[in-house]
Design an enzyme around this catalytic site. Sequence first.
Site, PDB file in Angstrom:
ATOM      1  N   SER A 151      -9.931  -0.490   6.552  1.00  0.00           N
ATOM      2  CA  SER A 151      -9.294  -0.287   5.244  1.00  0.00           C
ATOM      3  C   SER A 151      -8.622  -1.515   4.658  1.00  0.00           C
ATOM      4  O   SER A 151      -8.289  -1.527   3.477  1.00  0.00           O
ATOM      5  CB  SER A 151      -8.264   0.846   5.333  1.00  0.00           C
ATOM      6  OG  SER A 151      -8.935   2.081   5.322  1.00  0.00           O
ATOM      7  N   SER A 182      -9.639   1.704   2.405  1.00  0.00           N
ATOM      8  CA  SER A 182      -8.774   2.470   1.520  1.00  0.00           C
ATOM      9  C   SER A 182      -7.700   1.624   0.836  1.00  0.00           C
ATOM     10  O   SER A 182      -7.136   2.054  -0.174  1.00  0.00           O
ATOM     11  CB  SER A 182      -8.085   3.598   2.300  1.00  0.00           C
ATOM     12  OG  SER A 182      -7.284   3.042   3.334  1.00  0.00           O
ATOM     13  N   LYS A 228       0.847  -1.196   0.000  1.00  0.00           N
ATOM     14  CA  LYS A 228       0.000   0.000   0.000  1.00  0.00           C
ATOM     15  C   LYS A 228       0.876   1.236   0.000  1.00  0.00           C
ATOM     16  O   LYS A 228       1.914   1.273   0.653  1.00  0.00           O
ATOM     17  CB  LYS A 228      -0.914  -0.027   1.229  1.00  0.00           C
ATOM     18  CG  LYS A 228      -1.993   1.054   1.220  1.00  0.00           C
ATOM     19  CD  LYS A 228      -2.901   0.938   2.440  1.00  0.00           C
ATOM     20  CE  LYS A 228      -3.996   1.976   2.426  1.00  0.00           C
ATOM     21  NZ  LYS A 228      -4.875   1.868   3.613  1.00  0.00           N
TER      22      LYS A 228
END
Lengths: 466, 472
Positions: free
Chosen positions: A163, A139, A64
Amino acid sequence: MISEYIKCVTDEGIEECISRVYDRVTKLEPKLHAFITLVDKDTVINNAKQVRSRKLMGLPVAVKDNISTKGIRTTCGSRMLSEYVPVYDATVIERLASKGATILGKTNMDEFAMGSTTETSFFGPSRNPWDLTRVPGGSSGGSGVAIASKMVEIALGSDTGGSIRAPASFNGVYGLKPSYGTVSRYGLVAYANSLEQIGPMARNASDLKILFSIISGFDIKDATTVSFDKKDDVDIKLNGFRIGILKDIMDRSSPEVQNVMSSFIEKLSSEGALIEEVQLGYIDYILPAYYIIAMSEASSNLARFDGVRYGYGRYKEGTWIQTFSANRAEGFGSEVKKRILLGSFILSAGYYDEYYIKALKIRKLVKESVDNILKSHDVILSPTMPILPPKLGDVIDDPLKMYAMDLNTVVANLTGIPAVSVPVGFYQGLPVGAQFMGKYLNDFFLLNLVSEVEKITKMAELTPSI
Amino acid sequence: MVKIGLEVHVHLNTLNTKLFCSCSSNYEDKEPNTNVCPVCLGLPGALPVVNERALTMAVMVATALHMEISHILSFSRKHYFYPDMSKNYQITQYDGPGSTAIAYNGWIEINGKKIRIRRINIEEDPAKSIYPTGSILTSKYTLLDYNRSGIGLLEIVTEPDLENPKEARQFMEVLRSILEHLDVTNFELEGAMRADCNVSVEGGERVEVKNVGSPKDAEAAIAYEIARQNAALRSGVKIRRETRHWDSIRKVTVPLRSKETEEDYRYFPDPDLPPYYIPHETIDKIIKSMPELPESRIDRLIKQYGLDEYQAQVLVYQKQLADFFEEAAKEYKQYKRLANVIINEVQRRLNEREIELKNSKLSTEHLIKVLAMEDNGSISVKTMKDLIPKIIDGIDPEQYVIQNNLLIITDVTALENVINSVISKNIEVVRKAKQDPKVVDFLVGMVMKEVKKRANPKQVYELIQSKLREIS
């Protein structure tokens, strides 16, 4: 599976296996937009060769884009950091490298992890591989997409309020939000420090556990990490396993999700699990408390981005106040600015007690409730997400609708306990995930449960045809 | 009535590391921005981890200042945007929900008066701003050096109990001595101690003066500020709340910014630094391991060496003088005389040259030689005093007096030659002297002048008397 890659390297060599990965990425990426930055092929092959002797033999992983990677741009999905190249590696990156993993690229995400769809990313949204018109969750959406589409076997995400689990659920993969303090946050660009953890995402239960084993453990660079016993030998039998189902959360889920959950619960029952409905309570206060804490911390954490030392620094003339203001006004997107404004308001004199202190009280009450349920149950079960993956654009303009998506997941962040999302079924071709929450530091217990669940759902290595 | 309160910031530069990372606490002589890491640069994702020796130091200082020590070590974030801030918040300690300063409610005694100390807290220093084309107010741009960013600071906040500039200076001197005795701060390093002085005169509001770098500057800045405020009030100008900057070169305060409203720092507990409970045993252990404090050293100097209180205080409040005294006292046993020479002669000469004892070449060995020469009559008092600047420069006093003919003349024949010469030139005076003994003193003076005072006047007097008897 990780083992497929290991076999590939043993049989055909690193160059061949990684080239194959790149072929797939090149083919799928234009449709899915999982990555913000891809490391070029030759570099990845070279890096992989250097760590060939280690356990993962150069396995390409997706990370990420809010996790600091030395020499690889780390944008947080924001214009503010769109050209920021870190000088240091996060602890999790060091640990992955020491086991022989290689970074393939940095995955798309909501700006500074603020969002549940990847639509707040400065670089544009990712697409759900099961239905390209839908969001992949967020996310950590890019990480979810990258593994669901089998570009990579494993990926790192971060989870502040769901997330990791939201994209795991929407993409039909596995994702763990570890117990607070089990994984070092050193190098994770902070959104809400007291809530978030870096965590593993994978296509099956076994890989999920391998990745968690590698990244977890006390870190001298993170004062919030704890030493914990990584005992992996807990034998879980579904027969007689005590599961509490959150009735009040189930009731707020969409009929489609309830439908898939019901058949999953039946499966568990037929294995002999003891299922009981329980009430969490405080249901109307959980989201406000979560967002008050998250936005307060965010307003503080994001203060450092002024464009002076790094980051979006287009404006250099004028007084420092003018410069800071201009850089922040253009560098941040609207969701981020909204949360900074609200957080600053909450922390200001006179409102602190009314909002922040009250939110902390609710946090404590929710923790007591969860602890209480876990006294008489081995785990707590609920849907991971209350709805199916929405269409792009459906929730982004309605903040309350978007924030409401986080109801089921934020509980684990507020209380610090581990929570895992596992794929348990489909509704009209769209994956649905279930969430198990366990006792604090019982992460391996939870991961072993996931292995048992995987056996009865037979939902591993799900790959959509794109 | 004047009210003065101080916020003194002291570098914990003996911590070895910065407060929250492993960069060095000594950045002197380092190229700008080379003593840095992701943590003290505030890079995205970097996390602070506290150097726990800071706790030990804070507990020692708190004990020395007679304070109540908190049993939780916790940190808060103080938010304000400023170019020298690497995170645009400062990690500090704050009295609020979920956090607390490390100690409260203490005092220091100055001239029998207790100056109350409200609290002390541990915090990090920001980066250093450099103004290449002028001052803080006029420079076209600012350069930032993060070598200092993240150095541990102890903030010591007094109540407004100080009443005049001299008291403020004395307070800072006593405080400095305490910190030196505890080895918390090396005052030889740049910027080791800085104070913000809050000054208000009757009829005006509080004005804060920043950037005051020494006890001497504190005295000067506060004196300037009192005079400025009084003059303004007399001419009908109101004194409003503001922050001013001490210009230590021009010796004036200049306006920095007005404080219309109380700034809202949005304090909240730092989630990266979980608070932890400090066990009683830990605090007891730290207190037991503390070195001797100024108060008890003063008592000891009085008892052990028979010094008076004034002497003991002057020595101890400048720790290096006390250390020097005790070192010399091992060899030289006339303690009061030793103390007097150090306090009066040595200190005066050091002040003239504006150097610290530690930075001079003065050794106890040389000082003892000088005193011994005077004691056994080989040199005069004047020569003794004149030798002090020489030994401060590292010159060997014994060689110096020989080379420069400074030894007292005790040889009778040599003195008689001088006396004969004086008498032969002053026949009239000699005649008078035989009738009036007072005139003998005049002759003694003439002889002393002739030998440049390098003779014992008593011996000269006796030799002249016997000569006069001879003549008659």
